[in-house]
Scaffold this motif. Structure first.
Motif, short mmCIF file in Angstrom:
data_model
loop_
_atom_site.label_atom_id
_atom_site.label_comp_id
_atom_site.label_asym_id
_atom_site.label_seq_id
_atom_site.Cartn_x
_atom_site.Cartn_y
_atom_site.Cartn_z
N THR A 82 -0.24 -9.61 2.22
CA THR A 82 -0.52 -8.55 1.26
C THR A 82 -2.03 -8.35 1.16
N TRP A 83 -2.42 -7.14 0.83
CA TRP A 83 -3.83 -6.81 0.61
C TRP A 83 -3.92 -5.83 -0.54
N THR A 105 -5.15 -17.38 -0.05
CA THR A 105 -5.70 -16.18 -0.67
C THR A 105 -7.20 -16.20 -0.48
N GLN A 131 4.74 -13.17 5.08
CA GLN A 131 4.28 -11.98 4.37
C GLN A 131 2.76 -11.96 4.31
N GLY A 165 -1.50 -2.74 -0.13
CA GLY A 165 -0.26 -2.75 0.64
C GLY A 165 0.19 -4.14 1.03
N SER A 166 1.22 -4.15 1.85
CA SER A 166 1.76 -5.42 2.34
C SER A 166 2.47 -5.18 3.66
N ILE A 187 -6.88 -10.61 0.37
CA ILE A 187 -5.60 -10.77 1.06
C ILE A 187 -4.91 -12.05 0.58
N THR A 188 -3.60 -12.02 0.65
CA THR A 188 -2.76 -13.19 0.41
C THR A 188 -1.80 -13.25 1.58
N TYR A 189 -1.60 -14.44 2.12
CA TYR A 189 -0.74 -14.58 3.29
C TYR A 189 0.09 -15.85 3.18
N SER A 241 5.38 -7.31 6.39
CA SER A 241 6.20 -8.45 6.76
C SER A 241 5.70 -8.95 8.12
#
Length: 152
Positions: free
Chosen positions: A32-33, A121, A30, A36-37, A141-143, A39
């Motif tokens: 996310t920013w 992050t 995943q 939004g996000s 962002i988180t990934y 997959s």
């Protein structure tokens, strides 16, 4: 209907009924920013020259994490991220926006990475005119993803 055809039909129905449905897209993680996000459908990981790259992808979204090295896994410090780039392609609503962060410009953020994937992050800075117009303060962002293939 011959006995063979009946048997083949029964086997085909049984296989169809007991085979799990295959998802249209694989799920490697995943991303996310701020707004939004996505997959992650695949994440290619491996050496590009002497450096190790982790490149998770989703429809319209590309993230690239880089680690400096000398061409061997032993030379890579996966706690020392050297570059991050996030871009949105024409297939995405944020098309044209690109964000980046480079170690030479300071702290890189949180990361837990290895040759099999990464989690982290961080805040990226605008890297294109479109990104500067949309988010002059950058994008957080988180990934989290697992590698699904190798970069060749």
């Amino acid at each position: 209907m011959t006995t063979f055809k009946k048997h083949a039909l029964i086997v085909a129905i049984f296989v169809a009924a007991t085979t799990p449905a295959i998802s249209e897209a694989s799920h490697a993680g995943q991303l996310t920013w701020n707004s939004g996000s996505a997959s992650v459908s695949e994440a290619l990981c491996g050496f590009s020259g002497d450096d190790f790259m982790l490149v998770p992808r989703s429809e319209g979204v590309r993230l690239r994490l880089g680690f400096k090295g000398a061409g061997t896994l032993d030379s890579i410090d996966f706690s020392d991220l050297s570059s991050v780039e996030l871009s949105f392609t024409d297939a995405h609503i944020l098309s044209g926006q690109r964000y980046a962060r480079y170690k030479s410009l300071g702290e890189m953020g949180e990361i837990d990475a290895g040759p099999e994937g990464a989690t982290g992050t961080l805040t990226l800075r605008p890297g294109s005119a479109e990104a500067l117009d949309a988010r002059p303060d950058g994008m957080q962002i988180t990934y989290s993803f697992d590698c699904t293939g190798e970069i060749f």
